[in-house]
Write an enzyme that holds these catalytic residues in place. Structure first.
Site, PDB file in Angstrom:
ATOM      1  N   ARG A  50       0.823  -1.223   0.000  1.00 49.99           N
ATOM      2  CA  ARG A  50       0.000   0.000   0.000  1.00 49.99           C
ATOM      3  C   ARG A  50       0.855   1.270   0.000  1.00 49.99           C
ATOM      4  O   ARG A  50       0.500   2.279  -0.611  1.00 49.99           O
ATOM      5  CB  ARG A  50      -0.915  -0.050   1.238  1.00 49.99           C
ATOM      6  N   ILE A  77      -6.857   8.208  -1.421  1.00 46.55           N
ATOM      7  CA  ILE A  77      -6.833   6.750  -1.264  1.00 46.55           C
ATOM      8  C   ILE A  77      -7.649   6.482  -0.006  1.00 46.55           C
ATOM      9  O   ILE A  77      -7.483   7.159   1.013  1.00 46.55           O
ATOM     10  CB  ILE A  77      -5.393   6.179  -1.164  1.00 46.55           C
ATOM     11  N   SER A  78      -8.576   5.519  -0.081  1.00 41.64           N
ATOM     12  CA  SER A  78      -9.463   5.238   1.048  1.00 41.64           C
ATOM     13  C   SER A  78      -8.676   4.606   2.200  1.00 41.64           C
ATOM     14  O   SER A  78      -7.583   4.076   2.007  1.00 41.64           O
ATOM     15  CB  SER A  78     -10.579   4.288   0.604  1.00 41.64           C
ATOM     16  N   CYS A  79      -9.275   4.613   3.398  1.00 42.74           N
ATOM     17  CA  CYS A  79      -8.660   3.979   4.579  1.00 42.74           C
ATOM     18  C   CYS A  79      -8.432   2.483   4.295  1.00 42.74           C
ATOM     19  O   CYS A  79      -9.210   1.867   3.561  1.00 42.74           O
ATOM     20  CB  CYS A  79      -9.602   3.973   5.773  1.00 42.74           C
ATOM     21  N   TYR A  83     -11.208  -1.528   1.969  1.00 42.51           N
ATOM     22  CA  TYR A  83     -11.107  -2.521   0.886  1.00 42.51           C
ATOM     23  C   TYR A  83     -11.811  -3.823   1.273  1.00 42.51           C
ATOM     24  O   TYR A  83     -12.695  -4.279   0.530  1.00 42.51           O
ATOM     25  CB  TYR A  83      -9.644  -2.659   0.443  1.00 42.51           C
TER      26      TYR A  83
END
Ligand SMILES: C[S@@+](CC[C@H](N)C(=O)[O-])C[C@H]1O[C@@H](n2cnc3c(N)ncnc32)[C@H](O)[C@@H]1O
Length: 231
Positions: A50, A77-79, A83
């Site tokens: 990541r 970018i999401s936490c 995901y």
């Protein structure tokens, strides 16, 4: 106030080994908190670095539970927990044809690529050309050369590669874009934050022969989908 506290930019200090340890710890945390169940998604999260999908001055924060800024307009970018939060209810699995709306950093597409494997397909649509270029570079550097990246309004889907088994939109919409439903196969699932009043509900849609079923998963907070299907 609803929102996120983004940490200040700073030059990177962490080693490759520190990141690897943080990644493994994050995966354990996701399992303990009940976000992560599937072995394929777990292996994908352990594999994709990541930190390589984050702008240099935010890299040290890669495994913090905050969205981080990306090049482009309102792109993030999401936490990390987002995901599995999306991919578990979708039941994303080997061989699926997957459409992502909102490529952002390219990280979500890379994780999905690992999950669907060589027999599947990942198509990712991003509206912002600067953001898409960032995703493209990250994916190339990380060795992902077979993800189909498309610049455009993800609300229109990508009919050229349809039908899809699974779709995820990482931006909130007011109503489900009809082209997405059209491009979903029977038995296919779509997950998307839906704006309802002053809330956003992460909602799972399943397309059956007799119509669409929907189920709210939880409340979330995402950037709005740009274009006619957002606000
Ligand atoms: C939360 S970010 C996506 C995070 C991404 N999945 C990742 O792993 O980094 C949401 C993205 O959706 C994009 N976006 C907003 N409206 C869009 C639209 N109509 N079509 C495609 N992308 C859109 C934004 O530019 C932003 O990059």
């Amino acid at each position: 106030m609803r929102g996120w506290m983004i940490p200040p930019p700073q030059p990177p200090t962490k080693s490759w080994q520190e990141f690897e340890e943080e990644r493994a710890a994050k995966v354990r945390w996701l399992i303990e908190r009940g976000f992560l169940k599937s072995e394929r998604i777990k292996q994908a999260l352990l594999k994709v670095p990541r930190e390589d999908f984050i702008p240099r001055l935010y890299g040290d924060y890669a495994y913090l539970e905050v969205p981080l800024p990306l090049p482009g307009e309102h792109a993030t970018i999401s936490c990390p927990h987002s995901y599995p939060l999306f991919y578990e209810p979708l039941g994303l699995d080997e061989g699926h044809r997957f459409l992502e709306i909102g490529s952002g950093s390219g990280y979500g597409a890379a994780v999905a690529r690992e999950v669907v494997g060589s027999g599947g397909l990942v198509v990712s649509v991003e509206i912002d050309p600067l953001t898409l270029e960032f995703a493209r570079r990250n994916l190339e550097k990380a060795g992902y050369r077979d993800i189909v990246l498309v610049q455009g309004d993800g609300g229109l889907g990508h009919p050229e590669s349809s039908p899809y088994d699974r779709m995820a939109a990482a931006a909130a919409c007011v109503e489900i874009p009809p082209p997405l439903i059209e491009q979903l196969c029977i038995g296919g699932r779509l997950i998307v934050p839906v704006i309802e009043g002053d809330r956003q509900n992460l909602t799972l849609f399943e397309k059956g022969v007799e119509g669409i079923q929907r189920r709210v998963i939880c409340e979330v907070l995402y950037v709005s989908l740009r274009g006619p299907y957002g606000v």
